[in-house]
Design a protein around this motif. Structure first.
Motif, mmCIF file in Angstrom:
data_model
loop_
_atom_site.group_PDB
_atom_site.id
_atom_site.type_symbol
_atom_site.label_atom_id
_atom_site.label_comp_id
_atom_site.label_asym_id
_atom_site.label_seq_id
_atom_site.Cartn_x
_atom_site.Cartn_y
_atom_site.Cartn_z
ATOM 1 N N GLN A 17 0.820 -1.216 0.000
ATOM 2 C CA GLN A 17 0.000 0.000 0.000
ATOM 3 C C GLN A 17 0.852 1.264 0.000
ATOM 4 O OE1 GLN A 17 -2.699 -0.637 3.332
ATOM 5 N NE2 GLN A 17 -4.369 -1.019 1.885
ATOM 6 N N GLU A 18 1.949 1.253 0.727
ATOM 7 C CA GLU A 18 2.839 2.412 0.782
ATOM 8 C C GLU A 18 3.495 2.663 -0.575
ATOM 9 O OE1 GLU A 18 5.376 5.583 2.168
ATOM 10 O OE2 GLU A 18 3.431 4.817 2.803
ATOM 11 N N THR A 23 3.806 6.166 -5.125
ATOM 12 C CA THR A 23 3.948 6.323 -6.570
ATOM 13 C C THR A 23 2.776 7.107 -7.148
ATOM 14 O OG1 THR A 23 5.091 4.193 -6.624
ATOM 15 C CG2 THR A 23 4.356 5.096 -8.734
ATOM 16 N N GLU A 24 1.578 6.815 -6.678
ATOM 17 C CA GLU A 24 0.388 7.532 -7.157
ATOM 18 C C GLU A 24 0.496 9.024 -6.831
ATOM 19 O OE1 GLU A 24 -4.444 7.486 -6.492
ATOM 20 O OE2 GLU A 24 -3.302 5.684 -6.011
ATOM 21 N N ARG A 25 0.975 9.332 -5.649
ATOM 22 C CA ARG A 25 1.160 10.734 -5.251
ATOM 23 C C ARG A 25 2.118 11.457 -6.204
ATOM 24 N NH1 ARG A 25 4.520 12.599 -0.416
ATOM 25 N NH2 ARG A 25 4.311 14.835 -0.636
ATOM 26 N N LEU A 26 3.235 10.796 -6.523
ATOM 27 C CA LEU A 26 4.206 11.385 -7.442
ATOM 28 C C LEU A 26 3.609 11.549 -8.838
ATOM 29 C CD1 LEU A 26 7.034 12.367 -8.233
ATOM 30 C CD2 LEU A 26 7.670 9.959 -8.541
ATOM 31 N N LEU A 27 2.966 10.506 -9.350
ATOM 32 C CA LEU A 27 2.365 10.582 -10.682
ATOM 33 C C LEU A 27 1.351 11.724 -10.777
ATOM 34 C CD1 LEU A 27 1.848 6.786 -11.380
ATOM 35 C CD2 LEU A 27 3.309 8.330 -12.715
ATOM 36 N N LEU A 64 -5.577 5.719 -11.586
ATOM 37 C CA LEU A 64 -5.920 7.030 -12.128
ATOM 38 C C LEU A 64 -6.918 6.881 -13.273
ATOM 39 C CD1 LEU A 64 -2.348 8.622 -12.245
ATOM 40 C CD2 LEU A 64 -3.972 8.556 -10.345
ATOM 41 N N ASP A 65 -8.015 7.591 -13.181
ATOM 42 C CA ASP A 65 -9.048 7.524 -14.221
ATOM 43 C C ASP A 65 -8.500 7.961 -15.574
ATOM 44 O OD1 ASP A 65 -11.060 6.645 -12.528
ATOM 45 O OD2 ASP A 65 -11.729 8.683 -12.038
ATOM 46 N N GLY A 66 -8.767 7.145 -16.600
ATOM 47 C CA GLY A 66 -8.388 7.491 -17.958
ATOM 48 C C GLY A 66 -6.997 7.064 -18.383
#
Length: 118
Positions: A17-18, A23-27, A64-66
């Protein structure tokens, strides 16, 4: 023109989860700062240091949507002695009219010191 935008962030723990959250935060920050649309993106490369093996960081893109059809690849970062631990790096290749110096490269958390010039 196809340009590359770089980013990096450090994870606090080697837990699935971390790794995905980090990674999602950076993206998200890279995408927002450079006003990217998935249709502009040619590919994304994500590397992680040897101490990150709890998850594929690329899984974050699927949250992330799309962004379902954007090609993404994970790889190991070179294990250079003394390099920053727990680090996830991202390179996004995207179509833009921005000049090279207008691209906003993003470095967060412990990775903020990697490129103070940017």
């Amino acid at each position: 023109m196809i340009r590359g935008v770089r980013g990096a962030i450090t994870a606090r723990r080697n837990e699935e989860q971390e790794v995905i959250y980090t990674t999602e935060r950076l993206l998200k920050e890279m995408i927002t700062s450079n006003q990217m649309d998935p249709e502009q993106v040619a590919s994304i490369f994500i590397s992680a240091t040897d101490d990150i093996d709890a998850a594929f960081p690329a899984k974050a893109l699927r949250n992330l949507d799309g962004w379902t059809y954007v090609p993404v690849m994970c790889m190991k970062e070179l294990a250079v002695s003394g390099s920053l631990p727990m680090c996830i790096r991202v390179m996004i290749h995207f179509q833009t009219d921005e000049k090279q110096h207008e691209i906003k490269h993003i470095y967060l958390e412990g990775a903020a010191g990697l490129r103070p010039d940017l």
